[in-house]
Enzyme design. Structure first.
Site, mmCIF file in Angstrom:
data_model
loop_
_atom_site.group_PDB
_atom_site.id
_atom_site.type_symbol
_atom_site.label_atom_id
_atom_site.label_comp_id
_atom_site.label_asym_id
_atom_site.label_seq_id
_atom_site.Cartn_x
_atom_site.Cartn_y
_atom_site.Cartn_z
ATOM 1 N N ASN A 11 -0.526 4.569 -0.526
ATOM 2 C CA ASN A 11 -1.211 5.820 -0.180
ATOM 3 C C ASN A 11 -1.884 5.771 1.185
ATOM 4 O O ASN A 11 -2.698 6.626 1.520
ATOM 5 C CB ASN A 11 -2.215 6.225 -1.265
ATOM 6 C CG ASN A 11 -3.338 5.202 -1.386
ATOM 7 O OD1 ASN A 11 -3.257 4.121 -0.811
ATOM 8 N ND2 ASN A 11 -4.382 5.553 -2.114
ATOM 9 N N ASP A 23 -10.466 -17.775 -14.600
ATOM 10 C CA ASP A 23 -11.132 -18.154 -13.362
ATOM 11 C C ASP A 23 -12.299 -19.115 -13.559
ATOM 12 O O ASP A 23 -13.154 -18.876 -14.422
ATOM 13 C CB ASP A 23 -11.658 -16.856 -12.720
ATOM 14 C CG ASP A 23 -12.259 -17.072 -11.353
ATOM 15 O OD1 ASP A 23 -11.503 -17.297 -10.407
ATOM 16 O OD2 ASP A 23 -13.502 -17.013 -11.243
ATOM 17 N N ASP A 43 -1.874 -1.489 -3.736
ATOM 18 C CA ASP A 43 -2.265 -0.756 -4.950
ATOM 19 C C ASP A 43 -1.260 -0.947 -6.092
ATOM 20 O O ASP A 43 -0.192 -1.553 -5.903
ATOM 21 C CB ASP A 43 -2.475 0.728 -4.638
ATOM 22 C CG ASP A 43 -1.388 1.277 -3.727
ATOM 23 O OD1 ASP A 43 -0.198 1.045 -4.036
ATOM 24 O OD2 ASP A 43 -1.723 1.919 -2.701
ATOM 25 N N ASP A 92 0.852 -1.201 0.000
ATOM 26 C CA ASP A 92 0.000 0.000 0.000
ATOM 27 C C ASP A 92 0.877 1.237 0.000
ATOM 28 O O ASP A 92 1.709 1.414 0.884
ATOM 29 C CB ASP A 92 -0.885 -0.037 1.257
ATOM 30 C CG ASP A 92 -1.654 1.259 1.458
ATOM 31 O OD1 ASP A 92 -1.940 1.935 0.447
ATOM 32 O OD2 ASP A 92 -1.969 1.579 2.615
ATOM 33 N N HIS A 103 -4.083 -17.781 -3.731
ATOM 34 C CA HIS A 103 -4.954 -16.965 -2.878
ATOM 35 C C HIS A 103 -6.175 -17.710 -2.362
ATOM 36 O O HIS A 103 -6.942 -17.152 -1.583
ATOM 37 C CB HIS A 103 -5.400 -15.735 -3.675
ATOM 38 C CG HIS A 103 -6.319 -16.117 -4.800
ATOM 39 N ND1 HIS A 103 -5.898 -16.887 -5.872
ATOM 40 C CD2 HIS A 103 -7.639 -15.882 -5.013
ATOM 41 C CE1 HIS A 103 -6.923 -17.093 -6.683
ATOM 42 N NE2 HIS A 103 -7.990 -16.494 -6.187
ATOM 43 N N ASP A 104 -6.398 -18.932 -2.828
ATOM 44 C CA ASP A 104 -7.533 -19.732 -2.365
ATOM 45 C C ASP A 104 -7.113 -20.853 -1.428
ATOM 46 O O ASP A 104 -7.947 -21.641 -0.991
ATOM 47 C CB ASP A 104 -8.242 -20.400 -3.559
ATOM 48 C CG ASP A 104 -8.957 -19.402 -4.448
ATOM 49 O OD1 ASP A 104 -9.371 -18.341 -3.946
ATOM 50 O OD2 ASP A 104 -9.089 -19.697 -5.649
ATOM 51 N N ASP A 134 -4.131 3.833 2.639
ATOM 52 C CA ASP A 134 -5.526 3.480 2.928
ATOM 53 C C ASP A 134 -5.655 2.032 3.421
ATOM 54 O O ASP A 134 -6.761 1.517 3.572
ATOM 55 C CB ASP A 134 -6.425 3.731 1.708
ATOM 56 C CG ASP A 134 -6.042 2.857 0.522
ATOM 57 O OD1 ASP A 134 -5.033 2.110 0.618
ATOM 58 O OD2 ASP A 134 -6.732 2.915 -0.517
ATOM 59 N N GLU A 147 -7.928 -22.104 -14.428
ATOM 60 C CA GLU A 147 -8.304 -22.777 -13.185
ATOM 61 C C GLU A 147 -9.368 -23.797 -13.563
ATOM 62 O O GLU A 147 -10.508 -23.430 -13.847
ATOM 63 C CB GLU A 147 -8.861 -21.769 -12.183
ATOM 64 C CG GLU A 147 -9.192 -22.428 -10.857
ATOM 65 C CD GLU A 147 -10.127 -21.597 -9.978
ATOM 66 O OE1 GLU A 147 -9.974 -21.652 -8.761
ATOM 67 O OE2 GLU A 147 -11.013 -20.911 -10.514
ATOM 68 N N ASP A 157 -6.419 -11.497 -14.308
ATOM 69 C CA ASP A 157 -7.419 -12.515 -14.022
ATOM 70 C C ASP A 157 -8.605 -12.289 -14.958
ATOM 71 O O ASP A 157 -8.993 -11.144 -15.186
ATOM 72 C CB ASP A 157 -7.879 -12.391 -12.563
ATOM 73 C CG ASP A 157 -7.954 -13.731 -11.869
ATOM 74 O OD1 ASP A 157 -8.737 -14.568 -12.337
ATOM 75 O OD2 ASP A 157 -7.232 -13.936 -10.879
HETATM 76 C C1 GLC Z 1 -11.907 -18.880 -8.299
HETATM 77 C C2 GLC Z 1 -11.069 -17.856 -7.566
HETATM 78 C C3 GLC Z 1 -11.669 -17.615 -6.223
HETATM 79 C C4 GLC Z 1 -13.063 -17.061 -6.415
HETATM 80 C C5 GLC Z 1 -13.905 -17.955 -7.326
HETATM 81 C C6 GLC Z 1 -15.107 -17.231 -7.833
HETATM 82 O O1 GLC Z 1 -11.914 -20.099 -7.669
HETATM 83 O O2 GLC Z 1 -9.751 -18.290 -7.498
HETATM 84 O O3 GLC Z 1 -10.886 -16.756 -5.436
HETATM 85 O O4 GLC Z 1 -13.684 -16.932 -5.180
HETATM 86 O O5 GLC Z 1 -13.208 -18.393 -8.455
HETATM 87 O O6 GLC Z 1 -14.734 -16.274 -8.781
HETATM 88 CA CA CA Z 2 -3.542 1.879 -1.197
#
Ligand code: GLC
Ligand code: CA
Length: 563
Positions: free
Chosen positions: A23, A199, A29, A21, A328-329, A25, A256, A98
């Site tokens: 700025n 995705d 970013d 980050d 991230h999942d 908040d 994915e 993405d």
């Molecule tokens: C994919 C993404 C996940 C998201 C899901 C719905 O699995 O990686 O983070 O919640 O799709 O878009």
């Molecule tokens: Ca920021």
């Protein structure tokens, strides 16, 4: 296999909200990402995948897009995005975004228009389906819990959402909708984007009869996965999308894909497949519970290794998978795949070694390169993830205590990977001047980039060496195109494989000891050359090889040998 520009690349996933980050908040970013391009270049990264940065209400952290042509204000401006593209290009790096097109946000203009006129043109961009006997059209459970059907106000219809109710599914049967999506994809590619991470794409094909199935849980619903598994024909859409977009740009795509049908791998990632590559989730799938996190399978080394080996062999001669230990999942790989006694720097380097040198395209998730770990929380209110909250509630509904339900979250939550990146041991881990949107993992005082930059034996320094080895002129060809051949499979707790090029007598052995005890590896060769190890004692190892044609691997020791 046809050679492609991305075959020898190393990729890195950025979760923008938690990266840096600038700025104050509390939200990462684009300016933060731009300022760290040299850090990534230095790590050896070629391709950067950004989790969604489009305008979004953030019900599912940006995977609910309300305008595909706008950058979320939280992240910055389109000018900053263009700067990012230009700065990446200067460094010979590629940006991948993405692509979330199974669904959009309920705040997207299309959905608003659809609700305003439920029999109009835009209603057909979605699945507006009449209920049956005053109830929803079918008994599907969405990925985030509850029915996939939500009433369309003022009608006897329901709209379909495989994820949250704020993420209505887009109707791929509608040619107008498909054209809109292709136009949008090409608009980004025209800007100079190198490609997309795609995705949840397997979900775009629906059975329009929406048949109900035998319930599989106490809620009387059945996972919507059941419909996905039964229905045929997703390939036609994927081909149509490819021909109209990616193919024209020689773009890189990584999909994915869960629940692909058997024997379809070549159609998905073969020479003329739908995608350049797709993630290998076999290790993660092996641990999935029947109902949810509360009944997940415990980690077992052999099962894990064998799942990866099977997946590697399956792709041989067909295409490349994209190898990950986390994203991230998923929870952090070092907390999940390393036994307690191996949750240290040596163990983290070992896991990196066996993963990064597999056949395929390595994807590193932000923070993995410094060995970031799962993060314990004391209350469910400390989580900010729709899926974690659902899984917590399901665990409690199934009779788990609050402690047990929180333990499930500690082991499985997506927020484990989403805690802010740990840059320094200073205020807010150097992530932000202000309170971060999601609580930091308190271990940033020990695990952080600044500290590891100072040490040549850090996890970060090791990742740099490992990636450099993979890309080195001498061995890149072998690591990229060499075969994957399992080795020492009969040895307990040993993760080992050879990478060899067709017609070459010599190859590269990657071998690691995930066990607690020392293990002897008989190489039957006294001239093996050590390319990399993750612990001290290289001289002793050299001597063992020269004198006795073997190595003794200590607990958590990994070695890469040319022999
Ligand atoms: C994919 C993404 C996940 C998201 C899901 C719905 O699995 O990686 O983070 O919640 O799709 O878009
Ligand atoms: Ca920021």
């Amino acid at each position: 296999m046809k050679r492609k520009w991305w075959h020898d690349k190393v990729a890195y996933q950025i979760y923008p909200k938690s990266f840096l980050d600038t700025n104050g908040d509390g939200i990462g970013d684009l300016a933060g990402i731009i300022s760290k391009l040299d850090y990534l270049k230095n790590l050896g990264i070629d391709i950067i995948w950004l989790s969604p940065i489009y305008q979004s209400p953030f019900v599912d952290q940006g995977y609910d897009i309300s305008d595909y042509y706008k950058i979320a204000e939280e992240f910055g401006t389109m000018e900053e995005f263009d700067t990012l593209l230009a700065e990446a290009k200067k460094r010979g790096m590629y940006i991948v975004m993405d692509l979330v097109v199974n669904h959009c946000s309920d705040k997207h203009e299309w959905f608003r228009k659809a609700l305003a006129d439920p029999d109009g043109e835009y209603a057909d961009y979605f699945y507006f389906v009449k209920g049956k006997d005053g109830k929803a059209p079918s008994n599907y459970r969405s990925y985030f819990g509850g029915s996939t059907w939500e009433p369309v106000p003022g009608t006897d219809k329901y709209y379909l959402h495989m994820f949250a109710k704020e993420q209505p599914d887009l109707n791929w049967e509608n040619p107008g909708l498909r054209q809109e999506i292709y136009k949008m994809i090409n608009w980004w590619l025209d800007k100079g984007l190198a490609g997309f991470r795609i995705d949840a794409i397997i979900n775009i094909k629906k059975d329009l009869k929406f048949p109900s199935f035998e319930p599989d849980g106490p809620d009387g619903l059945v996972s919507c996965v059941k419909m996905v598994e039964e229905v045929q024909g997703v390939g036609a859409y994927l081909e149509d999308m490819k021909h109209n977009t990616f193919e024209k740009y020689d773009a890189f795509t990584v999909a994915e894909v869960f629940n692909m049908k058997d024997d379809e791998l070549a159609e998905f990632i073969g020479d003329d497949g739908h995608f350049s590559t797709m993630f290998d989730f076999s290790a993660h799938e092996a641990m999935q519970g029947e109902h949810g996190w509360y009944d997940g399978n415990p980690f077992r080394f052999e099962e894990w290794r064998d799942a990866i080996f099977r997946s590697q062999k399956e792709a041989e001669g067909i295409g490349f998978k994209a190898n990950i230990i986390e994203n991230h999942d998923e929870p952090r790989g070092v907390s999940r795949f390393l036994p307690e006694y191996a949750q240290n720097e040596a163990g983290k380097k070992m896991l990196a070694t066996t993963s990064i040198l597999l056949r395929g395209i390595p994807f590193i998730y932000q923070g993995q390169e410094i060995g970031m770990t799962n993060c314990r929380r004391n209350d469910i209110s400390e989580y900010d993830d729709i899926s974690t909250i659902d899984q917590y509630q399901e665990a409690v509904a199934a009779g788990c205590t609050v402690e047990k339900a929180l333990e499930c979250c500690y082991e499985n939550s997506r927020d484990n990977a989403r805690t802010p990146m740990q840059w320094t041991d200073g205020k807010n881990a150097g992530f932000s001047d202000n309170s971060p949107w999601l609580g930091l993992n308190p271990n940033y005082t020990e695990i952080n980039v600044a500290e590891q930059e100072k040490r040549d034996d850090s996890v970060l320094a090791y990742y740099r060496r490992l990636i450099a080895l993979r890309k080195s002129p001498e061995y890149a060809e072998t690591f990229t195109y060499g075969k994957f051949i399992p080795a020492y499979e009969d040895k307990n707790n040993i993760f080992a494989y050879m990478r060899t090029l067709e017609g070459n007598e010599k190859g590269i052995l990657v071998v690691a000891n995930y066990g607690k005890e020392d293990c002897e590896i008989d190489l039957k060769k006294t001239d093996a050359e050590i390319l990399l190890t993750n612990m001290n004692g290289v001289e002793e190892m050299k001597k063992e090889i020269a004198d006795r044609g073997r190595i003794i691997l200590r607990s958590c020791e990994a070695a890469v040998l040319y022999l």
